[in-house]
Write an enzyme that holds these catalytic residues in place. Sequence first.
Site, PDB file in Angstrom:
ATOM      1  N   THR A  94       0.843  -1.202   0.000  1.00  8.88           N
ATOM      2  CA  THR A  94       0.000   0.000   0.000  1.00  8.88           C
ATOM      3  C   THR A  94       0.876   1.249   0.000  1.00  8.88           C
ATOM      4  O   THR A  94       0.596   2.217  -0.704  1.00  8.88           O
ATOM      5  CB  THR A  94      -0.915   0.007   1.233  1.00  8.88           C
ATOM      6  N   ASP A 390       2.672 -12.132   3.987  1.00  6.54           N
ATOM      7  CA  ASP A 390       3.429 -10.885   4.170  1.00  6.54           C
ATOM      8  C   ASP A 390       4.438 -11.029   5.295  1.00  6.54           C
ATOM      9  O   ASP A 390       5.600 -10.679   5.163  1.00  6.54           O
ATOM     10  CB  ASP A 390       2.487  -9.717   4.492  1.00  6.54           C
TER      11      ASP A 390
END
Length: 545
Positions: A94, A390
């Site tokens: 992001t 992640d």
Amino acid sequence: MQPQIVLLKEGTDTSQGKPQLISNINACQSIVDAVRTTLGPRGMDKLIVNAQGKATISNDGATIMKLLDIVHPAAKTLVDIAKSQDAEVGDGTTSVVLLAGEFLKQVKPFVEEGVHPRIVIKAIRKALQLCMEKINEMAVRIEKQSKEEQRALLEKCAATAMSSKLIHQQKDFFAKIVVDAVLSLDELLPLNMIGIKKVAGGSLEESQLVSGVAFKKTFSYAGFEMAPKSYENCKIALLNIELELKAERDNAEIRVDNVKEYQKVVDAEWQILYNKLAKIHESGANVVLSKLPIGDVATQYFADRNMFCAGRVPDEDLKRTMKACGGAVMTTANDIKANVLGLCERFEERQVGGDRFNLFQGCPNAKTSTLILRGGAEQFLEETERSLHDAIMIVRRTIKHDSVVAGGGAIEMELSKVLRDYSRTIAGKEQLLIAAIAKGLEIIPRQLCDNAGFDATNILNKLRQKHAQGGQWFGVDITKEDISDNFEQCVWEPSIIKINALTAAAEAACMILSVDETIKSPKAGEPPMAGGGGMGMGRGMGRPM
């Protein structure tokens, strides 16, 4: 009258010059708005429903970007950098998109006023270079200390990676699991050696880490329940053969003139099967895994001889078992020797939720592990899997590049300050541009505040003051709605994330700025739109069909 020159096929869009560049920048802004609110521990999630009606709930920038089917050519570069960040580092997807979009937004007024894009690009490159130097200078190296300290550090990095995900309530629990999983791998840290299996039902806390291989019980035939369900020190045969009666070829014709001869044919078939089974049994294997089906005759034969078998094992699971237990995958039953068998200390079948799992534990060269995730809804499990991916990537990176910086907007504020100071020392247009990029870097802490509902301007002012006084690790503290020293708070991220994110964002911004013309060919098979925009039929102004 000059004759009109037609260069491109009818229906081709061309747009060029400054308006084109501005519209590309605007397209990128709207993508940034799509993922902007997912940043940070207080970030929101997106629910994306695709054409088939499958809903995905995600907080991972790259996942959202992949699922949004973006057609705008310039905006696609943002999707690509998010994907590359995901592949390279795993986390920070992001932030990459945010940074790239913000760089563009900050330089947009300069482009509108007629600064040449090349000058802007040069300034961005210069700023990037300064940032890299500063990160490398500030990053705190963790010497390969004792195992305990390294573990603690890795767990902090994993927890930081998970703090913005759905599972942040259980981040300490999962951080331990992830670090265990990664530390059990060998030097190269291959990702595919960590299997993640999802079982719906139960609570998140019931997730477990199996050091070894686990996979769902496969489709089984009659006689399966008689096979023993646990072994100590077993030998494992990995096969790629069908242990069933083969169907006769349809086009083969055998003429038999009495029943005895027919019986011979049938017996020969059975004999072939039994020979295979006998050979497998003689090899001394206790567990037989095969990629192809194992029929009921074979299942019962094995069960009578106290052997466990599983057919139709998925390919990746078979490969992982091979890596963990040694041995090799055989495609014939003829030369199964002791050296092609895998070994493991304990094999058992265990009930997890509604499914049974086959667990292989205590493997001699076990460089693999399997996470069994439990949880309520299916979407929730998928999101958990993405979050763990992640975290696993982060831990791998931290082991490889052992330097960390403080997260939570601290590093961005410090870089912003460095660039601002630098911009005051130079003359010319670059001064304004580098100051603009310095302002662009502040988007990360600002967005963290916005997502948590804090007064962003107020907190940023406090941060600027602190950084100017030399508190280089100060960042946003989400819990106290204030600023704090994030290095002491253990909000750590591997510096490689930041380096990669800034490089990718700057490259994407440069790429979008360097485009000054878009030529879009009409799609094949569409009638060219002539005249009055086609009256719904694709016909122009009264042109005959």
